[in-house]
Design a protein around this motif. Structure first.
Motif, PDB file in Angstrom:
ATOM      1  N   VAL A 186       0.830  -1.211   0.000  1.00  0.00           N
ATOM      2  CA  VAL A 186       0.000   0.000   0.000  1.00  0.00           C
ATOM      3  C   VAL A 186       0.867   1.265   0.000  1.00  0.00           C
ATOM      4  CG1 VAL A 186      -1.748   1.271   1.293  1.00  0.00           C
ATOM      5  CG2 VAL A 186      -1.872  -1.221   1.136  1.00  0.00           C
ATOM      6  N   LEU A 187       2.037   1.154   0.558  1.00  0.00           N
ATOM      7  CA  LEU A 187       2.930   2.326   0.644  1.00  0.00           C
ATOM      8  C   LEU A 187       3.378   2.789  -0.750  1.00  0.00           C
ATOM      9  CD1 LEU A 187       3.024   2.914   3.542  1.00  0.00           C
ATOM     10  CD2 LEU A 187       5.134   1.621   3.766  1.00  0.00           C
ATOM     11  N   LEU A 191      -1.589   3.739  10.500  1.00  0.00           N
ATOM     12  CA  LEU A 191      -0.165   4.078  10.386  1.00  0.00           C
ATOM     13  C   LEU A 191       0.267   4.121   8.926  1.00  0.00           C
ATOM     14  CD1 LEU A 191       2.590   4.523  11.785  1.00  0.00           C
ATOM     15  CD2 LEU A 191       2.944   2.050  11.581  1.00  0.00           C
ATOM     16  N   VAL A 192      -0.137   3.101   8.169  1.00  0.00           N
ATOM     17  CA  VAL A 192       0.262   3.058   6.765  1.00  0.00           C
ATOM     18  C   VAL A 192      -0.379   4.198   5.977  1.00  0.00           C
ATOM     19  CG1 VAL A 192       0.119   1.701   4.664  1.00  0.00           C
ATOM     20  CG2 VAL A 192       0.711   0.597   6.800  1.00  0.00           C
ATOM     21  N   ASP A 193      -1.630   4.509   6.300  1.00  0.00           N
ATOM     22  CA  ASP A 193      -2.262   5.677   5.673  1.00  0.00           C
ATOM     23  C   ASP A 193      -1.428   6.928   5.916  1.00  0.00           C
ATOM     24  OD1 ASP A 193      -4.328   4.243   4.673  1.00  0.00           O
ATOM     25  OD2 ASP A 193      -5.907   5.179   5.867  1.00  0.00           O
ATOM     26  N   GLY A 194      -1.115   7.161   7.183  1.00  0.00           N
ATOM     27  CA  GLY A 194      -0.367   8.353   7.539  1.00  0.00           C
ATOM     28  C   GLY A 194       1.019   8.366   6.928  1.00  0.00           C
ATOM     29  N   LEU A 195       1.695   7.233   6.941  1.00  0.00           N
ATOM     30  CA  LEU A 195       3.022   7.165   6.341  1.00  0.00           C
ATOM     31  C   LEU A 195       2.954   7.487   4.857  1.00  0.00           C
ATOM     32  CD1 LEU A 195       4.541   4.009   8.097  1.00  0.00           C
ATOM     33  CD2 LEU A 195       5.194   6.395   8.415  1.00  0.00           C
ATOM     34  N   GLY A 196       1.940   6.935   4.202  1.00  0.00           N
ATOM     35  CA  GLY A 196       1.770   7.216   2.779  1.00  0.00           C
ATOM     36  C   GLY A 196       1.641   8.704   2.521  1.00  0.00           C
ATOM     37  N   ILE A 197       0.830   9.354   3.311  1.00  0.00           N
ATOM     38  CA  ILE A 197       0.634  10.790   3.147  1.00  0.00           C
ATOM     39  C   ILE A 197       1.932  11.547   3.366  1.00  0.00           C
ATOM     40  CG2 ILE A 197      -0.374  12.802   4.282  1.00  0.00           C
ATOM     41  CD1 ILE A 197      -2.927  11.244   4.557  1.00  0.00           C
ATOM     42  N   GLN A 198       2.677  11.148   4.388  1.00  0.00           N
ATOM     43  CA  GLN A 198       3.912  11.869   4.683  1.00  0.00           C
ATOM     44  C   GLN A 198       4.976  11.632   3.627  1.00  0.00           C
ATOM     45  OE1 GLN A 198       5.180  11.816   8.708  1.00  0.00           O
ATOM     46  NE2 GLN A 198       3.095  12.028   9.520  1.00  0.00           N
ATOM     47  N   VAL A 199       4.968  10.454   3.042  1.00  0.00           N
ATOM     48  CA  VAL A 199       5.907  10.218   1.949  1.00  0.00           C
ATOM     49  C   VAL A 199       5.511  11.063   0.735  1.00  0.00           C
ATOM     50  CG1 VAL A 199       6.741   8.511   0.286  1.00  0.00           C
ATOM     51  CG2 VAL A 199       6.569   7.913   2.699  1.00  0.00           C
ATOM     52  N   GLU A 230      12.494   5.182   2.795  1.00  0.00           N
ATOM     53  CA  GLU A 230      13.219   4.357   3.768  1.00  0.00           C
ATOM     54  C   GLU A 230      12.723   4.628   5.183  1.00  0.00           C
ATOM     55  OE1 GLU A 230      14.683   6.306   1.515  1.00  0.00           O
ATOM     56  OE2 GLU A 230      15.177   4.727   0.067  1.00  0.00           O
ATOM     57  N   ALA A 231      12.506   5.893   5.494  1.00  0.00           N
ATOM     58  CA  ALA A 231      12.041   6.242   6.828  1.00  0.00           C
ATOM     59  C   ALA A 231      10.656   5.663   7.082  1.00  0.00           C
ATOM     60  CB  ALA A 231      12.017   7.762   7.004  1.00  0.00           C
ATOM     61  N   ALA A 232       9.833   5.650   6.060  1.00  0.00           N
ATOM     62  CA  ALA A 232       8.491   5.096   6.211  1.00  0.00           C
ATOM     63  C   ALA A 232       8.563   3.599   6.495  1.00  0.00           C
ATOM     64  CB  ALA A 232       7.669   5.357   4.953  1.00  0.00           C
ATOM     65  N   ALA A 242      -0.620  18.376  -2.424  1.00  0.00           N
ATOM     66  CA  ALA A 242       0.045  17.333  -3.199  1.00  0.00           C
ATOM     67  C   ALA A 242       0.241  17.759  -4.641  1.00  0.00           C
ATOM     68  CB  ALA A 242      -0.774  16.040  -3.144  1.00  0.00           C
ATOM     69  N   VAL A 243      -0.446  18.822  -5.009  1.00  0.00           N
ATOM     70  CA  VAL A 243      -0.456  19.248  -6.398  1.00  0.00           C
ATOM     71  C   VAL A 243       0.034  20.687  -6.539  1.00  0.00           C
ATOM     72  CG1 VAL A 243      -2.180  20.077  -8.040  1.00  0.00           C
ATOM     73  CG2 VAL A 243      -2.113  17.667  -7.404  1.00  0.00           C
ATOM     74  N   LYS A 244      -0.002  21.430  -5.426  1.00  0.00           N
ATOM     75  CA  LYS A 244       0.477  22.820  -5.446  1.00  0.00           C
ATOM     76  C   LYS A 244       1.671  22.961  -4.504  1.00  0.00           C
ATOM     77  CE  LYS A 244      -3.039  25.540  -7.396  1.00  0.00           C
ATOM     78  NZ  LYS A 244      -3.203  26.953  -7.753  1.00  0.00           N
ATOM     79  N   PRO A 245       2.875  22.834  -5.028  1.00  0.00           N
ATOM     80  CA  PRO A 245       4.071  22.827  -4.182  1.00  0.00           C
ATOM     81  C   PRO A 245       4.205  24.073  -3.315  1.00  0.00           C
ATOM     82  CG  PRO A 245       4.600  22.213  -6.442  1.00  0.00           C
ATOM     83  CD  PRO A 245       3.187  22.717  -6.451  1.00  0.00           C
ATOM     84  N   SER A 246       3.697  25.194  -3.781  1.00  0.00           N
ATOM     85  CA  SER A 246       3.829  26.424  -3.003  1.00  0.00           C
ATOM     86  C   SER A 246       3.076  26.308  -1.685  1.00  0.00           C
ATOM     87  CB  SER A 246       3.293  27.611  -3.805  1.00  0.00           C
ATOM     88  OG  SER A 246       1.930  27.403  -4.151  1.00  0.00           O
TER      89      SER A 246
END
Lengths: 189, 189
Positions: free
Chosen positions: A92-93, A158-166, A174-176, B114-118
């Motif tokens: 999922v990541l 957790l995986v949802d949040g990690l995905g968003i942060q990546v 790697e951190a994820a 996610a689409v607007k880097p600014s």
DNA sequence: CACTTTACATTGCGATTGTATTATCCTCGG
DNA sequence: CCGAGGATAATACAATCGCAATGTAAAGTG
């Protein structure tokens, strides 16, 4: 009978164009005309295969969720529950370009669904299926002292949040993975 | 000199209207006219305080993030690091109507960014601040065998994911808190 | 060959978008 | 008391939106 065409294939062609658009420029830029242009067809053809824009959106979301589920099914060839769980979650990541695109689309639809209840149900049942599977595996692993349902929900979140942060470049891939493995270690060890 | 008006207050009035709209009907429905109508003013006035729509969006996002940070600062009056961490994380979860609204807005902006880097940079630095604070607290708590940075990132991701699942009705508030407490127990015990 | 049905393209309509321009207030310094 | 200038409103404008109507090409059946 007139000329026959694979409807499903055509709809997937258009939904693919929609995905590319949503990932690159956001769901706000998804219009009948833009999807048509991205797919290299006329807007009339888009209308021919989707009676309304909502129908097109719903189909595209369903397609993405189906693909994620299929890929996940294929990835769970491992032996131990722990490896099964890790394999599913890693699937999922957003660790490669394909899954990065899918995650973009899912994020866009998450925000979309927060406001369109008709779309939300599809997202919900897809997540529910994963949670059940995870809970079953956690039960089978016999990890002591943890509630399988609760832990499954936590892993999914957790995986949802990690995905968003990546996706938003707050975390590297790697951190994820490291964060996921830490959590898995806490559960299984 | 002609009549003077508190610019900041006016902009916050408009940004509040934008928040309500974004939470109720999504960022796609946020337009100059809708924001003006929601705030009970003319579209001309909105233009007077924000030269472009993007400027308005950026200001609204900044305001939301500031409010979350302020509220978090106020909530960390606890003694032990563990309570501090839990207090901060709970402050982010959508557990009452105010925070539910804020979470809706943040989710909408996540997809937007996610689409607007600014826009993305504002989101990033806000999260970075929290991560540092969490990592410091984890270090101070002296939990053995865990990497503070990694655990902080994991906690933040977990809370992000839990928030999304609560918003999309996949999880109840209680289940989210339970999942968080499970994770905290794994870290601290 | 006549006919029907499907596939797709083109065009236009009414509504809405972001932005620009113009007009009308209202208030305070001179 | 008056006019300069900021606050606010009203309106115009080009672009774009979803959608529907209409037209044409092609393919299978009688």
């Amino acid at each position: 009978m007139p000329r026959k065409v694979d409807h499903r294939a055509r709809r997937e062609l258009l939904a693919d164009a929609l995905m590319r658009l949503a990932a690159a420029r956001g769901l706000e830029e998804v219009s009948l005309r833009h999807v048509a242009a991205e797919a290299g067809v006329s807007t009339g053809m888009v209308q021919h295969y989707f009676r309304t824009k909502d129908e097109m959106m719903a189909f595209a979301l369903g397609m993405v969720m189906d693909r994620i589920r299929e890929r996940s099914d294929g990835a769970v060839a491992s032996a131990t529950p722990r490896e099964l769980v890790r394999g599913l979650l890693c699937e999922v990541l957003p660790l490669d370009e394909t899954r990065r695109l899918e995650n973009h689309v899912v994020l866009a639809f998450l925000a979309y669904a927060a406001v369109k209840p008709s779309i939300a149900s599809g997202l919900r049942e897809s997540a529910a299926g994963m949670r059940e599977f995870l809970a079953d595996q956690l039960r089978a692993s016999g990890a002591d002292g943890i509630d399988p349902e609760r832990a499954a929900a936590g892993l999914l979140a957790l995986v949802d949040g990690l995905g968003i942060q990546v996706l938003s470049r707050q975390l590297t891939e790697e951190a994820a993975i490291a964060a996921l493995d830490s959590h898995l270690a806490l559960i299984f060890d």
